[in-house]
Motif scaffolding. Sequence first.
Motif, mmCIF file in Angstrom:
data_model
loop_
_atom_site.group_PDB
_atom_site.id
_atom_site.type_symbol
_atom_site.label_atom_id
_atom_site.label_comp_id
_atom_site.label_asym_id
_atom_site.label_seq_id
_atom_site.Cartn_x
_atom_site.Cartn_y
_atom_site.Cartn_z
ATOM 1 N N MET A 137 50.371 35.130 30.005
ATOM 2 C CA MET A 137 49.431 34.325 31.180
ATOM 3 C C MET A 137 48.002 34.405 30.447
ATOM 4 N N ASN A 138 47.479 33.238 30.409
ATOM 5 C CA ASN A 138 46.059 32.876 29.882
ATOM 6 C C ASN A 138 45.075 33.064 30.987
ATOM 7 N N ILE A 139 45.361 32.893 32.427
ATOM 8 C CA ILE A 139 44.395 33.081 33.461
ATOM 9 C C ILE A 139 43.637 34.529 33.569
ATOM 10 N N ASP A 140 42.514 34.145 34.092
ATOM 11 C CA ASP A 140 41.671 35.601 33.940
ATOM 12 C C ASP A 140 41.672 35.836 35.838
ATOM 13 N N PHE A 141 42.472 36.674 36.003
ATOM 14 C CA PHE A 141 42.602 36.976 37.286
ATOM 15 C C PHE A 141 41.247 37.372 38.170
ATOM 16 N N LYS A 142 40.491 37.941 37.456
ATOM 17 C CA LYS A 142 39.197 38.501 38.205
ATOM 18 C C LYS A 142 38.343 37.134 38.372
ATOM 19 N N ALA A 143 38.372 36.082 37.349
ATOM 20 C CA ALA A 143 37.593 34.861 37.420
ATOM 21 C C ALA A 143 38.433 34.212 38.441
ATOM 22 N N LEU A 144 39.763 34.302 38.467
ATOM 23 C CA LEU A 144 40.505 33.213 39.607
ATOM 24 C C LEU A 144 40.068 33.794 40.881
ATOM 25 N N LEU A 145 40.313 34.898 41.013
ATOM 26 C CA LEU A 145 40.114 35.212 42.493
ATOM 27 C C LEU A 145 38.725 35.511 42.751
ATOM 28 N N GLY A 146 37.634 35.455 41.800
ATOM 29 C CA GLY A 146 36.117 35.151 42.286
ATOM 30 C C GLY A 146 36.059 33.923 42.692
ATOM 31 N N ALA A 147 36.768 33.002 42.113
ATOM 32 C CA ALA A 147 36.285 31.475 42.484
ATOM 33 C C ALA A 147 36.781 31.181 43.828
ATOM 34 N N PHE A 148 38.042 32.090 44.232
ATOM 35 C CA PHE A 148 38.597 31.645 45.830
ATOM 36 C C PHE A 148 38.046 32.712 46.738
ATOM 37 N N GLY A 149 36.926 33.692 46.335
ATOM 38 C CA GLY A 149 36.547 34.801 46.988
ATOM 39 C C GLY A 149 37.264 35.910 47.628
ATOM 40 N N GLY A 150 38.175 35.985 46.706
ATOM 41 C CA GLY A 150 39.189 37.177 46.790
ATOM 42 C C GLY A 150 40.333 36.886 47.049
ATOM 43 N N MET A 151 41.416 37.996 47.066
ATOM 44 C CA MET A 151 42.787 37.854 47.238
ATOM 45 C C MET A 151 43.108 37.439 48.677
ATOM 46 N N THR A 152 42.419 37.995 49.731
ATOM 47 C CA THR A 152 42.765 37.382 50.979
ATOM 48 C C THR A 152 42.600 35.997 51.244
ATOM 49 N N SER A 153 41.376 35.331 50.523
ATOM 50 C CA SER A 153 41.037 34.131 50.634
ATOM 51 C C SER A 153 42.051 33.235 50.101
ATOM 52 N N LEU A 154 42.458 33.604 48.724
ATOM 53 C CA LEU A 154 43.488 32.800 47.896
ATOM 54 C C LEU A 154 44.821 32.760 48.896
ATOM 55 N N ALA A 155 45.051 33.995 49.233
ATOM 56 C CA ALA A 155 46.204 34.026 50.145
ATOM 57 C C ALA A 155 46.544 33.072 51.265
#
Length: 71
Positions: A1-19
């Motif tokens: 997996m190439n995606i940076d989870f920290k950056a991805l979650l940061g872009a969405f405002g966190g795990m809860t927001s992405l969920a």
Amino acid sequence: MNIDFKALLGAFGGMTSLAKMLNIKAPSICGWRYRGRIPSKRIPQIIEAAKRLDPPVHLEPNDFFQLEDAK
């Protein structure tokens, strides 16, 4: 997996927001992070959700996979 989870979650405002954007529960995303992979059926949903962010985030399927150099 190439995606940076920290950056991805940061872009969405966190795990809860992405969920919420994916209409799933946050522990599912926590599991992805723990396993180091996102289920392939969720990748198109994440790409579409990223387009709805303010400002929009441009993601492509390639962002989720590590491509090997051709030899």
